[in-house]
Design a protein around this motif. Structure first.
Motif, PDB file in Angstrom:
ATOM      1  N   ARG A  50       0.990  -1.149  -0.050  1.00  0.00           N
ATOM      2  CA  ARG A  50       0.070   0.026  -0.097  1.00  0.00           C
ATOM      3  C   ARG A  50       0.939   1.302  -0.030  1.00  0.00           C
ATOM      4  NH1 ARG A  50      -3.053  -3.480   3.234  1.00  0.00           N
ATOM      5  NH2 ARG A  50      -2.026  -2.481   5.229  1.00  0.00           N
ATOM      6  N   VAL A  51       1.911   1.162   0.770  1.00  0.00           N
ATOM      7  CA  VAL A  51       2.883   2.412   0.675  1.00  0.00           C
ATOM      8  C   VAL A  51       3.350   2.785  -0.644  1.00  0.00           C
ATOM      9  CG1 VAL A  51       5.170   3.258   1.422  1.00  0.00           C
ATOM     10  CG2 VAL A  51       3.629   2.279   2.975  1.00  0.00           C
ATOM     11  N   MET A  52       3.896   1.693  -1.602  1.00  0.00           N
ATOM     12  CA  MET A  52       4.457   1.721  -2.557  1.00  0.00           C
ATOM     13  C   MET A  52       3.314   2.119  -3.647  1.00  0.00           C
ATOM     14  SD  MET A  52       7.602   1.551  -1.863  1.00  0.00           S
ATOM     15  CE  MET A  52       8.067   2.025  -3.374  1.00  0.00           C
ATOM     16  N   ASP A  53       2.092   1.682  -3.333  1.00  0.00           N
ATOM     17  CA  ASP A  53       1.106   2.248  -4.453  1.00  0.00           C
ATOM     18  C   ASP A  53       0.773   3.386  -4.257  1.00  0.00           C
ATOM     19  OD1 ASP A  53      -0.995   1.337  -6.528  1.00  0.00           O
ATOM     20  OD2 ASP A  53      -2.443   1.912  -4.815  1.00  0.00           O
ATOM     21  N   TYR A  54       0.833   3.990  -2.992  1.00  0.00           N
ATOM     22  CA  TYR A  54       0.565   5.482  -2.530  1.00  0.00           C
ATOM     23  C   TYR A  54       1.595   6.347  -3.121  1.00  0.00           C
ATOM     24  CZ  TYR A  54       0.056   9.766  -0.086  1.00  0.00           C
ATOM     25  OH  TYR A  54       0.240  11.250   0.098  1.00  0.00           O
ATOM     26  N   ILE A  55       2.958   5.833  -3.143  1.00  0.00           N
ATOM     27  CA  ILE A  55       3.882   6.655  -3.581  1.00  0.00           C
ATOM     28  C   ILE A  55       3.863   6.934  -5.221  1.00  0.00           C
ATOM     29  CG2 ILE A  55       6.562   6.704  -4.240  1.00  0.00           C
ATOM     30  CD1 ILE A  55       6.909   5.469  -1.471  1.00  0.00           C
ATOM     31  N   GLY A  56       3.367   5.712  -5.967  1.00  0.00           N
ATOM     32  CA  GLY A  56       3.129   5.800  -7.196  1.00  0.00           C
ATOM     33  C   GLY A  56       1.735   6.801  -7.550  1.00  0.00           C
ATOM     34  N   GLN A  57       0.900   6.664  -6.610  1.00  0.00           N
ATOM     35  CA  GLN A  57      -0.137   7.746  -7.036  1.00  0.00           C
ATOM     36  C   GLN A  57       0.171   9.130  -6.841  1.00  0.00           C
ATOM     37  OE1 GLN A  57      -3.286   6.986  -4.174  1.00  0.00           O
ATOM     38  NE2 GLN A  57      -3.319   4.727  -4.568  1.00  0.00           N
ATOM     39  N   GLN A  58       1.205   9.434  -6.033  1.00  0.00           N
ATOM     40  CA  GLN A  58       1.929  10.910  -5.939  1.00  0.00           C
ATOM     41  C   GLN A  58       2.702  11.165  -7.030  1.00  0.00           C
ATOM     42  OE1 GLN A  58       0.211  12.338  -3.601  1.00  0.00           O
ATOM     43  NE2 GLN A  58      -0.512  10.365  -3.430  1.00  0.00           N
ATOM     44  N   GLU A  59       2.714  10.472  -8.255  1.00  0.00           N
ATOM     45  CA  GLU A  59       3.466  10.511  -9.602  1.00  0.00           C
ATOM     46  C   GLU A  59       5.069  10.603  -9.299  1.00  0.00           C
ATOM     47  OE1 GLU A  59       1.832  13.805 -11.838  1.00  0.00           O
ATOM     48  OE2 GLU A  59      -0.137  12.739 -12.063  1.00  0.00           O
ATOM     49  N   VAL A  60       5.380   9.893  -8.025  1.00  0.00           N
ATOM     50  CA  VAL A  60       6.824   9.690  -7.972  1.00  0.00           C
ATOM     51  C   VAL A  60       7.351   8.613  -8.691  1.00  0.00           C
ATOM     52  CG1 VAL A  60       8.683   9.401  -6.385  1.00  0.00           C
ATOM     53  CG2 VAL A  60       6.580  10.632  -5.427  1.00  0.00           C
ATOM     54  N   SER A  61       8.409   8.810  -9.746  1.00  0.00           N
ATOM     55  CA  SER A  61       8.724   7.872 -10.652  1.00  0.00           C
ATOM     56  C   SER A  61       9.582   6.857 -10.064  1.00  0.00           C
ATOM     57  CB  SER A  61       9.598   8.368 -11.807  1.00  0.00           C
ATOM     58  OG  SER A  61      10.877   9.232 -11.446  1.00  0.00           O
ATOM     59  N   VAL A  62       9.476   5.701 -10.738  1.00  0.00           N
ATOM     60  CA  VAL A  62      10.486   4.649 -10.020  1.00  0.00           C
ATOM     61  C   VAL A  62      11.929   5.164 -10.193  1.00  0.00           C
ATOM     62  CG1 VAL A  62      11.255   2.377 -10.801  1.00  0.00           C
ATOM     63  CG2 VAL A  62       8.875   2.769 -10.977  1.00  0.00           C
ATOM     64  N   GLU A  63      12.163   5.984 -11.048  1.00  0.00           N
ATOM     65  CA  GLU A  63      13.712   6.397 -11.198  1.00  0.00           C
ATOM     66  C   GLU A  63      13.950   6.999  -9.820  1.00  0.00           C
ATOM     67  OE1 GLU A  63      11.360   6.626 -13.627  1.00  0.00           O
ATOM     68  OE2 GLU A  63      12.404   5.136 -15.034  1.00  0.00           O
ATOM     69  N   SER A  64      13.043   8.004  -9.428  1.00  0.00           N
ATOM     70  CA  SER A  64      13.079   8.888  -8.389  1.00  0.00           C
ATOM     71  C   SER A  64      13.143   7.836  -7.134  1.00  0.00           C
ATOM     72  CB  SER A  64      11.965   9.746  -7.974  1.00  0.00           C
ATOM     73  OG  SER A  64      12.121  10.830  -9.184  1.00  0.00           O
TER      74      SER A  64
ATOM     75  N   ARG B 253      14.353   4.917  -7.015  1.00  0.00           N
ATOM     76  CA  ARG B 253      15.616   4.328  -7.002  1.00  0.00           C
ATOM     77  C   ARG B 253      16.714   5.182  -6.656  1.00  0.00           C
ATOM     78  NH1 ARG B 253      18.300   0.331 -11.599  1.00  0.00           N
ATOM     79  NH2 ARG B 253      20.405   0.214 -10.682  1.00  0.00           N
ATOM     80  N   ALA B 254      16.718   6.373  -7.218  1.00  0.00           N
ATOM     81  CA  ALA B 254      17.686   7.600  -6.858  1.00  0.00           C
ATOM     82  C   ALA B 254      17.683   7.507  -5.618  1.00  0.00           C
ATOM     83  CB  ALA B 254      17.614   8.663  -7.459  1.00  0.00           C
ATOM     84  N   GLU B 255      16.408   7.685  -4.620  1.00  0.00           N
ATOM     85  CA  GLU B 255      16.497   7.833  -3.112  1.00  0.00           C
ATOM     86  C   GLU B 255      17.023   6.815  -2.445  1.00  0.00           C
ATOM     87  OE1 GLU B 255      16.678   9.710  -0.136  1.00  0.00           O
ATOM     88  OE2 GLU B 255      15.687  10.853  -1.551  1.00  0.00           O
ATOM     89  N   MET B 256      16.751   5.525  -2.901  1.00  0.00           N
ATOM     90  CA  MET B 256      17.115   4.244  -2.145  1.00  0.00           C
ATOM     91  C   MET B 256      18.648   4.153  -2.305  1.00  0.00           C
ATOM     92  SD  MET B 256      14.469   3.105  -0.840  1.00  0.00           S
ATOM     93  CE  MET B 256      15.286   2.092  -0.272  1.00  0.00           C
ATOM     94  N   GLU B 257      19.312   4.508  -3.321  1.00  0.00           N
ATOM     95  CA  GLU B 257      20.505   4.481  -3.583  1.00  0.00           C
ATOM     96  C   GLU B 257      21.331   5.228  -2.604  1.00  0.00           C
ATOM     97  OE1 GLU B 257      21.296   5.360  -7.757  1.00  0.00           O
ATOM     98  OE2 GLU B 257      20.971   3.004  -8.168  1.00  0.00           O
ATOM     99  N   ARG B 258      20.628   6.234  -1.882  1.00  0.00           N
ATOM    100  CA  ARG B 258      21.449   7.260  -0.983  1.00  0.00           C
ATOM    101  C   ARG B 258      21.515   6.448   0.385  1.00  0.00           C
ATOM    102  NH1 ARG B 258      17.815  10.854  -3.750  1.00  0.00           N
ATOM    103  NH2 ARG B 258      18.973  12.260  -5.314  1.00  0.00           N
ATOM    104  N   ILE B 259      21.049   5.476   0.810  1.00  0.00           N
ATOM    105  CA  ILE B 259      20.845   4.787   2.152  1.00  0.00           C
ATOM    106  C   ILE B 259      22.302   4.368   2.527  1.00  0.00           C
ATOM    107  CG2 ILE B 259      20.394   2.481   1.537  1.00  0.00           C
ATOM    108  CD1 ILE B 259      18.431   2.231   3.962  1.00  0.00           C
ATOM    109  N   PRO B 260      22.865   4.929   3.557  1.00  0.00           N
ATOM    110  CA  PRO B 260      24.241   4.440   3.957  1.00  0.00           C
ATOM    111  C   PRO B 260      24.201   3.068   4.404  1.00  0.00           C
ATOM    112  CG  PRO B 260      23.045   5.559   5.906  1.00  0.00           C
ATOM    113  CD  PRO B 260      21.998   5.539   4.624  1.00  0.00           C
ATOM    114  N   LEU B 261      25.545   2.532   4.104  1.00  0.00           N
ATOM    115  CA  LEU B 261      25.799   1.174   4.561  1.00  0.00           C
ATOM    116  C   LEU B 261      26.219   1.394   6.131  1.00  0.00           C
ATOM    117  CD1 LEU B 261      28.035  -0.399   1.818  1.00  0.00           C
ATOM    118  CD2 LEU B 261      25.597  -0.685   2.052  1.00  0.00           C
ATOM    119  N   THR B 262      26.111   0.255   6.643  1.00  0.00           N
ATOM    120  CA  THR B 262      26.493   0.106   8.112  1.00  0.00           C
ATOM    121  C   THR B 262      28.164   0.070   8.122  1.00  0.00           C
ATOM    122  OG1 THR B 262      24.890  -1.212   8.675  1.00  0.00           O
ATOM    123  CG2 THR B 262      26.670  -1.471  10.110  1.00  0.00           C
ATOM    124  N   ALA B 263      28.506   0.981   9.107  1.00  0.00           N
ATOM    125  CA  ALA B 263      30.024   0.890   9.033  1.00  0.00           C
ATOM    126  C   ALA B 263      30.972  -0.123   9.101  1.00  0.00           C
ATOM    127  CB  ALA B 263      30.521   1.819  10.347  1.00  0.00           C
TER     128      ALA B 263
END
Length: 241
Positions: free
Chosen positions: A50-64, A66-76
């Motif tokens: 449901r969260v991902m469906d809502y994000i899609g409804q807000q016209e957030v692209s898959v590319e956007s 992905r770009a946000e997910m690629e910013r998540i930090p690795l654990t030290a």
């Protein structure tokens, strides 16, 4: 015989929860109460659908996304640990068993150049549907009462091990309460590594007698790396029939 490294993903390989991190791609970086309040205990993956469906409804692209997910930090220390595993594949197999989803894990590992360290990923399937939105599905069905309805990590691990040659030692590295179930099926020569200060470590403090495997807490990937290197440099255990 080879050593097997088993990793959880959220708060283990990455230093956050990828399922909550994704909310950052929304303009207001928050969910409406109608979505927030739809969560039912044990049904997180259904909620993330449901969260991902809502994000899609807000016209957030898959590319956007992905770009946000690629910013998540690795654990030290995780970059060094996974790089070491990549360079020692003749001695070490590596799998991820995670309640995240296939797209998030693939995007993140590829972004940091460490996908080659991981031989198999067991997680909730995900893809992009005909509406151009990320869609998440449950991993499997099971009858374990301790685990979320979509995944029992013990069942995943046992099915994987049944298809492999025997490992000299298994390291299980995780942080959450759903990592206890797979840890409970390991042997005396295996090692369970709960992250310090997280739910698995606290749970194990009262249940150590329920495990055969040795417990070593960790706070950085560097500590896990040192344990792995010590294992690889030690004299192999003699296994008698």
């Amino acid at each position: 015989m080879k050593t097997l490294m088993v990793f959880d993903f959220d708060h283990t390989v990455v230093d956050d929860n990828s399922d909550t991190w994704v909310i950052r791609c929304l303009p207001g970086q928050t969910l409406p109460d109608t979505v927030k309040n739809s969560y039912r205990k044990g049904h997180w993956t259904e909620f993330m659908g449901r969260v991902m469906d809502y994000i899609g409804q807000q016209e957030v692209s898959v590319e956007s996304v992905r770009a946000e997910m690629e910013r998540i930090p690795l654990t030290a220390g995780m970059s060094e640990l996974l790089t070491f595993i990549s360079c020692n594949k003749s001695d070490v197999d590596c799998v991820v068993i995670s309640d995240a989803n296939a797209l998030f894990i693939e995007w993140i590992l590829c972004a940091v150049g460490l996908r080659s360290a991981v031989d198999r990923v067991f997680t909730n399937p995900a893809g992009v549907n005909s509406l151009g939105r990320v869609e998440v599905r449950p991993h499997h069905e099971h009858d374990c009462r301790r685990c979320p309805v979509n995944m029992c990590k013990k069942k995943v691990l046992e099915e994987y091990l049944a298809q492999q040659d025997e490992y000299s030692r298994i390291f299980y590295v995780g942080d959450g309460t759903n990592d206890f179930c797979p840890a409970s099926c390991l042997r005396g020569r295996d090692i369970v590594m709960p992250r310090k200060g997280y739910a698995l470590e606290k749970l194990l403090q009262g249940k150590k007698d329920a495990l055969e495997a040795r417990v070593i807490a960790w706070s950085s990937g560097t500590q896990v790396l040192h344990e792995l290197q010590a294992c690889l440099n030690s004299t192999p255990d003699v296994i008698l029939d």
